[in-house]
Motif scaffolding. Sequence first.
Motif, PDB file in Angstrom:
ATOM      1  N   GLY A 172      -7.079   5.146 -52.669  1.00 21.62           N
ATOM      2  CA  GLY A 172      -8.183   4.593 -53.455  1.00 21.62           C
ATOM      3  C   GLY A 172      -8.616   5.493 -54.591  1.00 21.62           C
ATOM      4  O   GLY A 172      -8.158   6.631 -54.737  1.00 21.62           O
ATOM      5  N   ASP A 173      -9.541   4.972 -55.396  1.00 19.97           N
ATOM      6  CA  ASP A 173     -10.106   5.754 -56.501  1.00 19.97           C
ATOM      7  C   ASP A 173     -10.851   6.978 -55.971  1.00 19.97           C
ATOM      8  O   ASP A 173     -10.842   8.036 -56.602  1.00 19.97           O
ATOM      9  CB  ASP A 173     -11.051   4.882 -57.339  1.00 19.97           C
ATOM     10  N   GLY A 174     -11.476   6.837 -54.803  1.00 18.60           N
ATOM     11  CA  GLY A 174     -12.166   7.984 -54.218  1.00 18.60           C
ATOM     12  C   GLY A 174     -11.175   9.030 -53.755  1.00 18.60           C
ATOM     13  O   GLY A 174     -11.320  10.233 -54.048  1.00 18.60           O
ATOM     14  N   ALA A 175     -10.128   8.587 -53.076  1.00 16.96           N
ATOM     15  CA  ALA A 175      -9.098   9.511 -52.575  1.00 16.96           C
ATOM     16  C   ALA A 175      -8.412  10.248 -53.718  1.00 16.96           C
ATOM     17  O   ALA A 175      -7.936  11.370 -53.559  1.00 16.96           O
ATOM     18  CB  ALA A 175      -8.070   8.736 -51.751  1.00 16.96           C
ATOM     19  N   ILE A 199      -2.674   3.806 -56.997  1.00 11.57           N
ATOM     20  CA  ILE A 199      -4.116   4.048 -56.892  1.00 11.57           C
ATOM     21  C   ILE A 199      -4.809   2.691 -56.972  1.00 11.57           C
ATOM     22  O   ILE A 199      -4.784   2.029 -58.008  1.00 11.57           O
ATOM     23  CB  ILE A 199      -4.608   4.990 -58.011  1.00 11.57           C
ATOM     24  N   GLU A 200      -5.383   2.276 -55.853  1.00 10.52           N
ATOM     25  CA  GLU A 200      -6.103   0.992 -55.831  1.00 10.52           C
ATOM     26  C   GLU A 200      -7.530   1.269 -56.305  1.00 10.52           C
ATOM     27  O   GLU A 200      -8.397   1.642 -55.511  1.00 10.52           O
ATOM     28  CB  GLU A 200      -6.084   0.382 -54.424  1.00 10.52           C
ATOM     29  N   ASN A 201      -7.718   1.113 -57.608  1.00  9.62           N
ATOM     30  CA  ASN A 201      -9.038   1.366 -58.187  1.00  9.62           C
ATOM     31  C   ASN A 201      -9.897   0.120 -58.038  1.00  9.62           C
ATOM     32  O   ASN A 201      -9.867  -0.778 -58.879  1.00  9.62           O
ATOM     33  CB  ASN A 201      -8.882   1.761 -59.661  1.00  9.62           C
ATOM     34  N   ASN A 202     -10.666   0.099 -56.933  1.00  7.82           N
ATOM     35  CA  ASN A 202     -11.546  -1.052 -56.688  1.00  7.82           C
ATOM     36  C   ASN A 202     -12.977  -0.738 -57.112  1.00  7.82           C
ATOM     37  O   ASN A 202     -13.918  -1.408 -56.723  1.00  7.82           O
ATOM     38  CB  ASN A 202     -11.478  -1.502 -55.223  1.00  7.82           C
ATOM     39  N   ARG A 203     -13.125   0.334 -57.910  1.00  5.91           N
ATOM     40  CA  ARG A 203     -14.374   0.735 -58.570  1.00  5.91           C
ATOM     41  C   ARG A 203     -15.390   1.451 -57.690  1.00  5.91           C
ATOM     42  O   ARG A 203     -16.390   1.939 -58.192  1.00  5.91           O
ATOM     43  CB  ARG A 203     -15.068  -0.456 -59.230  1.00  5.91           C
ATOM     44  N   TYR A 204     -15.154   1.473 -56.386  1.00  6.83           N
ATOM     45  CA  TYR A 204     -16.116   2.137 -55.505  1.00  6.83           C
ATOM     46  C   TYR A 204     -15.425   2.939 -54.412  1.00  6.83           C
ATOM     47  O   TYR A 204     -14.394   2.514 -53.877  1.00  6.83           O
ATOM     48  CB  TYR A 204     -17.040   1.098 -54.822  1.00  6.83           C
ATOM     49  N   ALA A 205     -16.008   4.084 -54.092  1.00  7.20           N
ATOM     50  CA  ALA A 205     -15.620   4.845 -52.908  1.00  7.20           C
ATOM     51  C   ALA A 205     -16.839   4.799 -51.998  1.00  7.20           C
ATOM     52  O   ALA A 205     -17.856   5.430 -52.311  1.00  7.20           O
ATOM     53  CB  ALA A 205     -15.267   6.272 -53.281  1.00  7.20           C
ATOM     54  N   MET A 206     -16.784   4.063 -50.949  1.00  2.00           N
ATOM     55  CA  MET A 206     -17.955   3.693 -50.149  1.00  2.00           C
ATOM     56  C   MET A 206     -19.016   3.141 -51.110  1.00  2.00           C
ATOM     57  O   MET A 206     -18.739   2.174 -51.789  1.00  2.00           O
ATOM     58  CB  MET A 206     -18.456   4.876 -49.310  1.00  2.00           C
TER      59      MET A 206
HETATM   60 MG   LIG Z   1     -12.278   2.618 -53.899  1.00  2.00          MG
END
Ligand SMILES: [Mg+2]
Length: 348
Positions: A172-175, A199-206
Motif C-alpha cells: 500500500g501507499d502507507g507501506a 503500490i496500491e495507492n488507495n489514498r489512505y493508510a488506516m
Molecule cells: Mg493505503
Amino acid sequence: MAPRKNATVSSRKTSAKPAAKASNGGPVADFDRDEELKAYREMLLIRRFEEKAGQLYGMGFIGGFCHLYIGQEAVVVGMQMAQKDGDQVITAYRDHGHMLATGMTARGVMAELTGRVDGYSRGKGGSMHMFSKEKHFYGGHGIVGAQVSLGTGLAFANKYRGNDSVSIAYFGDGAANQGQVYESFNMAALWKLPIIYIIENNRYAMGTSTARATAQSNYSLRGSGFGIPGVQVDGMDVRAVKAAADEALEHCRSGKGPIILEMLTYRYRGHSMSDPAKYRSKEEVQKMRSEQDPIEQVKARLIERGWASEDDLKAVDKDVRDIVADSADFAQAAPEPDVSELYTDILL
Ligand SMILES: [Mg+2]
Ligand SMILES: Cc1ncc(C[n+]2csc(CCOP(=O)(O)OP(=O)(O)O)c2C)c(N)n1
C-alpha cells in the motif's frame, strides 16, 4: 493466463474511433468481448465475496481482523489476466481479492475466514494469513511492508533457478514509506531481479491520507534513486491495469530487472471492520463510486457495444452470488479445528 482472443468478436471492434485512454491519459488494453466478460465476472466475484465477508463478520462468524478490498478489484484482476502460471503473488492483509484472482476457491477462503478446518490454513491463519502453493500465492501478511522483502526473495529464487517466473509484490501507499521496501529495491535493482512492485495507492493508510503522510506522493518515482522505472496506472480501469501488466511482465521476463506500477485506486469501506472512516467525507467516497467504479465501467462498455444485455449481466451476478452463498454455507457447516491442533503447524 491471458484469455484466448475470440476472432469473431474482435473483428467487431470499432477501429475508426480514436484509441481509448485511461482517465489519467495512460494506455488501455483493447479488450474483446470474452476479456470484458471475464474481467466483469472476476471483479464481481471479489465484490460479492467481500460483501458477504462483511456480513458474516457483523454476525460474529469471522473473528479478528478483516480488511475488505471493495473498490480495488480492477488491480488484481487486470494483473492476473496478464500473468502466466508460475508467476508468484504476495500481498498484505487486504488479501481476499488477490486470493480469488489467483484461482483459490471461495469455499477455502471463506472457511479460513471463519476459522474452519477446511480453510487454506486449516482455520488457524484467518483473514491475513492464507497461502496456496498450487496457485503460487504466498500470503497474506499482517506486518506492513514485510511482503515486499519476501517477494524480493521469491524473485531472487526465480533468477537463481533460471526460470522465467515473475514475482508480483503488492503493497500500500502507507507501506511504501517503510524502510525495508528500499532495502529490497536496492537488491532487486542490483541483481536485476524479476519483480513487479505494485503500490496500491488507495489514498489512505488506516486513517492517514497520503497528503498528510508522504513527501513524494507520486509513488511511481519511488525507485528512481535505484534506477527502477515506474509507471502510474489508472487502477480503477481494468484495461489500463492489463496494459501496464503486459509491459511490466515483458520487462521482467526479458531480464531488465524490477519495475514499479503505482495503481491509482480507492477503497470504499473503512480500513478494517472497526473503522467508521470519519477522516474522509461521504461525498468523496460517493464521487469515486459513481464516476470510476471498476465494475460499472466494464458493465457500461459491455452494454454500449451490444456485447451483453442487462439480463446477461444479471445472470452473471446470480451465478457469482451462488458461488459466494455456497462458500458461506460450506464454511459454516465445516468444523472448527480440534483442540489437539492447537500446537501443530506453528513455530514455538
Ligand atoms: Mg493505503
Ligand atoms: C510494521 C507495522 N506497522 C504498523 C502496522 C499497523 N498498520 C496496519 S495497516 C496500516 C496501514 C497501511 O496502509 P497501506 O499500506 O496504505 O495499506 P492499505 O490498508 O491502504 O491497503 C498500519 C499502519 C502494522 N501492521 N505493521
